[in-house]
Design an enzyme around this catalytic site. Structure first.
Site, PDB file in Angstrom:
ATOM      1  CE  LYS A 120      38.415  45.030  36.939  1.00  0.00           C
ATOM      2  NZ  LYS A 120      39.641  44.188  36.956  1.00  0.00           N
ATOM      3  CG  ASP A 138      38.556  41.948  42.019  1.00  0.00           C
ATOM      4  OD1 ASP A 138      37.780  41.178  42.633  1.00  0.00           O
ATOM      5  OD2 ASP A 138      39.492  42.545  42.581  1.00  0.00           O
TER       6      ASP A 138
END
Length: 225
Positions: A120, A138
């Site tokens: 991420k 996320d």
């Protein structure tokens, strides 16, 4: 979400916010990397509050490394998991200085080799700093992808892969920001604010009951025409 609804979904988000940006504050690629690393399980507001004082004195890998773990902890102690994050950030700075000449690398493999930097975080840096068409999933994007039917998936990687296949190319560079902001302020976790949602007609989510006194889109909250 039907395939024919995907393009107008993003077109609507773009019309409302033509130039979306991350809410993390930074002035260099390193500051972006540090801010994203610190933002795990924390709010952007909380990270910004800490980095406004941290970055002026430690805005490079060398300066951060010289600050040391204990002093860094003092600057970020208001952020969740600050001890672990301080350790990771100092070790990341050490690697940047010793192996990359103090420069943040621009490959996924090199980014993900840094302590505390996962897929991420690497995706955010690649997208925001280097303009690559990546999608960092996320908690907000994971929720929006599943709730709307845009990209259902059992885990962040699956949602990311589905998004990469479904998001039209012209929207891919900014899709991360639109989806994060939509999840943060409209498609929130407990009670999605469907009565304020500009893309409600393209969404698969049910029910969409507006609260008492809601106006605007609430008047046609169930209207998909």
């Amino acid at each position: 979400m039907k395939q024919e609804n995907v393009s107008p979904f993003f077109a609507t988000l773009k019309a409302a916010n033509p130039l979306p940006m991350t809410e993390l504050e930074f002035t260099t690629v390193f500051e972006l990397l540090a801010a994203v690393l610190l933002s795990a399980q924390a709010t952007d507001v909380g990270v910004n509050k800490a980095t406004r004082k941290l970055f002026p004195i430690a805005g490079t890998p060398k300066a951060m490394l010289e600050l040391g773990v204990e002093r860094l902890e003092g600057h970020i102690k208001t952020i969740g998991l600050y001890r672990m994050k301080a350790k990771h950030l100092i070790e990341t700075c050490r690697i940047l200085v010793e192996q990359h000449g103090g420069v943040v690398p621009r490959t996924r493999a090199d980014l993900e080799s840094l302590p505390g930097v996962g897929r991420k975080t690497a995706n955010v840096v690649l997208n925001v700093a280097f303009g690559e068409e990546t999608l960092a999933v996320d908690t907000h994007i994971f929720r929006v992808g599943n709730r709307t039917g845009l990209a259902p998936g059992a885990d962040p990687y699956e949602v990311e892969m589905r998004l990469m296949k479904r998001v039209p190319r012209q929207y891919l560079a900014d899709a991360h920001h639109w989806l994060v902001l939509h999840g943060r302020y409209v498609c929130v976790a407990r009670t999605p604010r469907c009565w304020e949602c500009a893309v409600i007609r393209y969404c698969d989510y049910r029910p969409k009951t507006p609260p008492p006194g809601a106006r605007g889109i609430a008047a046609t909250v169930g209207d998909r025409t």
